[in-house]
Design an enzyme around this catalytic site. Structure first.
Site, PDB file in Angstrom:
ATOM      1  N   THR A  14      -4.914  46.171 -21.764  1.00 54.91           N
ATOM      2  CA  THR A  14      -4.339  46.196 -23.116  1.00 54.91           C
ATOM      3  C   THR A  14      -5.307  45.598 -24.138  1.00 54.91           C
ATOM      4  OG1 THR A  14      -3.235  44.098 -22.707  1.00 54.91           O
ATOM      5  CG2 THR A  14      -1.942  46.083 -22.338  1.00 54.91           C
ATOM      6  N   ALA A  17      -8.281  48.154 -24.795  1.00 57.79           N
ATOM      7  CA  ALA A  17      -7.786  49.246 -25.646  1.00 57.79           C
ATOM      8  C   ALA A  17      -7.518  48.728 -27.056  1.00 57.79           C
ATOM      9  CB  ALA A  17      -6.518  49.848 -25.036  1.00 57.79           C
ATOM     10  N   ALA A  34     -19.446  42.102 -41.774  1.00 51.68           N
ATOM     11  CA  ALA A  34     -20.438  41.684 -40.779  1.00 51.68           C
ATOM     12  C   ALA A  34     -21.857  41.984 -41.254  1.00 51.68           C
ATOM     13  CB  ALA A  34     -20.176  42.400 -39.459  1.00 51.68           C
ATOM     14  N   GLU A 131     -13.599  32.895 -28.263  1.00 49.98           N
ATOM     15  CA  GLU A 131     -12.470  32.492 -29.136  1.00 49.98           C
ATOM     16  C   GLU A 131     -11.137  32.957 -28.565  1.00 49.98           C
ATOM     17  OE1 GLU A 131     -10.658  30.575 -31.382  1.00 49.98           O
ATOM     18  OE2 GLU A 131     -12.413  30.805 -32.682  1.00 49.98           O
ATOM     19  N   GLY A 136      -5.223  32.809 -28.213  1.00 47.13           N
ATOM     20  CA  GLY A 136      -5.268  34.221 -28.630  1.00 47.13           C
ATOM     21  C   GLY A 136      -5.951  34.434 -29.963  1.00 47.13           C
ATOM     22  N   ASP A 203      -2.414  27.958 -16.813  1.00 51.71           N
ATOM     23  CA  ASP A 203      -3.016  28.670 -17.941  1.00 51.71           C
ATOM     24  C   ASP A 203      -3.241  27.721 -19.126  1.00 51.71           C
ATOM     25  OD1 ASP A 203      -3.532  31.338 -19.467  1.00 51.71           O
ATOM     26  OD2 ASP A 203      -1.991  30.327 -20.658  1.00 51.71           O
ATOM     27  N   LYS A 207      -6.928  26.340 -20.973  1.00 52.95           N
ATOM     28  CA  LYS A 207      -7.213  26.323 -22.414  1.00 52.95           C
ATOM     29  C   LYS A 207      -7.473  24.899 -22.896  1.00 52.95           C
ATOM     30  CE  LYS A 207      -4.204  30.346 -22.995  1.00 52.95           C
ATOM     31  NZ  LYS A 207      -2.784  30.715 -23.233  1.00 52.95           N
ATOM     32  N   GLY A 304      -1.188  38.919 -26.472  1.00 54.29           N
ATOM     33  CA  GLY A 304      -0.920  40.264 -26.972  1.00 54.29           C
ATOM     34  C   GLY A 304      -2.224  40.960 -27.326  1.00 54.29           C
TER      35      GLY A 304
END
Lengths: 430, 430
Positions: A14, A17, A34, A131, A136, A203, A207, A304
């Site tokens: 995910t 994509a 950029a 990052e 996220g 998890d 982090k 996500g």
């Protein structure tokens, strides 16, 4: 600077994509910001036939993902394969060794191998950016590495796992117990089929250990994080906390002090006047306290495809702009090796919840254990009997050393008055 | 890269002294993070004799501040003189023309002259940085310019003036009226002797117009910001809002849309489940909504010597690391010129408060004006008579065009039933 930044994407789940969709949607804007376009020159994943909802026919498909590390067309490899070791690590090592920059969302790999990989990147003068590995889409690594760079950071802490926060928020809103809410979260796709990395705090610990290196300039030390997840939080704990003016949150806390590096992921009681108390649902949030800036607070979507792709592409934009500094801000060699700080020396207030048999003398036994261990009780609540005849006793202690609280629980261990394991949560001060 | 970055400081008020204190306290850490030391080579201010609590004898004192622009020793001029025009602008223009980078905390100057100064910086290939100009120590310019750079930003909004938020929070906590709380804030040093830039919303508008350029890639357009301050908010408004589940905050809102660039600073009703509702005291906070990252939220201390110095030095660290990109991310020439969006086309819910005479037929008159203007009333509350015999009527409208609300107030204007001006606040949706 009109040469595009050429990118090879390894892994097309995910997030992969999502990166393609993002570059499709915002490519022109990104090129202006950029200073040059970002161009995908190759993509690779296990299953070519799978429908990912994006048109891949425009890109060169590479069957052998590992070969992207040596792909002459690419300036940057975006590693989205996942996993702490295995193909992701092999690919990252090889890409860096070949003088390619690497952008990754892989928190497990960075938590375990970040120092080695940073050394490799610095040795070749290329970028290693991650990052997306923490919180996220929230630019919290940038916030620490650059935004707060002028500060000595004393504490960094936050809500680092959206699945746990979703579950705790739902338990709170609906008064339901953990197992039931987890079950629903799994059905809704908010929790993995095997949820243990999330709900057992691993998890969040990945982090936290990454954040600690940026905050304190210390070497990553994931194995030193003390980890307790949310599995044993009861709806009754959340209700007791509410009556006291707190919400229950899984908070990762890191502090650098004289005794070493303290890192812990644990359920906490968070007072309502603290910004973490208002972080609901699957949001993530990080607090950093600097010696000049004071308290900084960052919040947003921690998972996500969209938020994660946003962070991955932000790293690519930094690279396109020429940002090739050391991954951890300080050179890897300068990162200090610190022992794990002993938790017992810490002082704080504790919430303790015990399920006890409904019989004469139990409260006296608990109170005596506390007294004998030197724990001072601020408040004690006893709630009527459950279906199994057990009674809930919730205690809030005055501030004191954690060592004493541990000793009081040791004294009670094995007592026939107790039903199951006591729950100990730390109280975050506002 | 062991050559220091050489800095000249123009202006030694609390922020200038704070920058010196910060570099004294954290210099070694900063040198590791920046890759080289940051060294002050000259300082200048109006009054050499003034005690600023820092030892200035180490630095070369320059009497003629303007001459720092041509000081051969300095790579960067830190402009902390203040003021939109005058000496600050002259110094900044001259420093950039001489090929020196400039770091400033001067929001008024950037709001008015940012585009011209960005062009000058780009023309010479030097940096112009002003993180401290918006939300003090909170790295929100970096958050937009770099952290969220992969996103098309639809909205950016926030609490951008700590003085107003301090006053509104105190009015809320203590049920007191504006003038009384302002008076106390002035005595405590939380508000200026002449507070009008703060309480009338001009300072927030400066910051909002700066944020808008980063968010939308549009030219700075301070003069297009519609500004209403907090002077006319009553304790009674805050109490009504509370009964409805809202808090009153001065919110600056910017949106880029088909009709142009919308920018407004205005008191808003913020629902309790929105993070801005929990921004209390003198804190600042910014929300940015991106098309991939979703909602990002940044919060921290928006003023004071420590936070402001933190942002100034973060900019210096970026320059020391070689970050010389266009000040607004996109080249100044690429920033789009957008007309101001007409506010009347906006849709939303409104809070209206009218003080009216306590006599027969007033409510009918108000209701008729609303009906005739096409405003649909969701809720109307009337509270008993005040000492002067007036009655408070508070109305919450259903969602509709702002044009209609304005028309309803036009219909009531001049009516003998009204005592004073109606108050119109916009309702922020969560």
């Amino acid at each position: 600077m009109t040469e595009p930044l050429r990118v090879a994407i390894a892994g097309l789940g995910t997030v992969g994509a999502g990166v393609i969709r993002l570059l499709d949607a915002n490519g022109a804007l990104i090129a202006r910001r950029a200073g040059r376009p970002i161009e995908i020159v190759a993509v690779s994943a296990r299953d070519r036939a799978k429908d990912r909802g994006v048109d891949l026919s425009r890109f060169d498909w590479v069957d052998d993902t590992a070969s992207l590390a040596a792909d002459a067309r690419a300036d940057v490899v975006v590693e989205l394969v996942g996993g702490a070791d295995g193909p992701a690590l092999t690919l990252t090592r090889a890409a860096l060794a070949n003088g390619k920059s690497v952008v990754t969302a892989n928190k497990a790999m960075i938590a375990h191998h970040g120092l080695e990989l940073a050394r490799a990147a610095e040795g070749r003068g290329v970028a290693l950016k991650f990052e997306a590995a923490v919180a996220g889409g929230v630019p919290v690594i940038k916030g620490l590495r650059e935004g707060a760079a002028a500060n000595e950071i004393g504490h960094v802490y936050g809500i680092l796992n959206g699945t746990c926060n979703f579950i705790l928020s739902k338990m709170e809103a609906e008064g339901r117990d953990f197992a039931e809410v987890l079950d629903e979260a799994q059905r809704l796709g908010f929790a993995e089929a095997d949820p243990s990395f999330d709900i057992d705090g691993v998890d969040a610990a990945h982090k936290l250990s990454i954040l600690a290196s940026f905050a304190f300039g210390t070497r990553p030390a994931f194995s030193d994080v003390a980890i307790t997840g949310v599995r044993h939080v009861l709806a009754a704990d959340i209700a007791e906390a509410a009556t006291l003016g707190y919400r229950v949150r899984l908070v990762g806390v890191a502090e650098a002090g004289k005794n070493g590096l303290f890192q812990r992921v644990h359920p906490h009681l968070v007072p309502l006047d603290h910004p973490l108390a208002h972080v609901t649902g699957s949001l993530n949030a990080v607090v950093a306290e600097g010696n000049f800036v004071g308290r900084l607070f960052f919040q947003g979507r921690g998972a996500g495809d969209g938020p994660t792709a946003s962070a991955v592409v932000a790293d690519l934009i930094d690279i396109a702009r020429g940002e090739f500094g050391p991954p951890y801000a300080e050179p890897a060699e300068a990162l200090a090796e610190q022992p794990a700080a002993p938790t017992g020396e810490r002082r704080g207030r504790a919430y303790l919840r015990l399920m006890v048999a409904d019989k004469v003398g139990v409260l006296a036994e608990i109170a005596a254990a506390m007294r004998d261990a030197g724990v001072s009780i601020e408040r004690l609540m006893q709630r009527g009997a459950n279906a199994d005849g057990s009674v809930l006793v919730a205690i809030v202690t005055h501030e004191g050393p954690e060592r004493a609280v541990a000793a009081s629980l040791d004294r009670l261990r094995g007592s026939p008055s107790l039903v199951g394991e006591p729950m100990w949560m730390h109280i975050l001060e506002s």
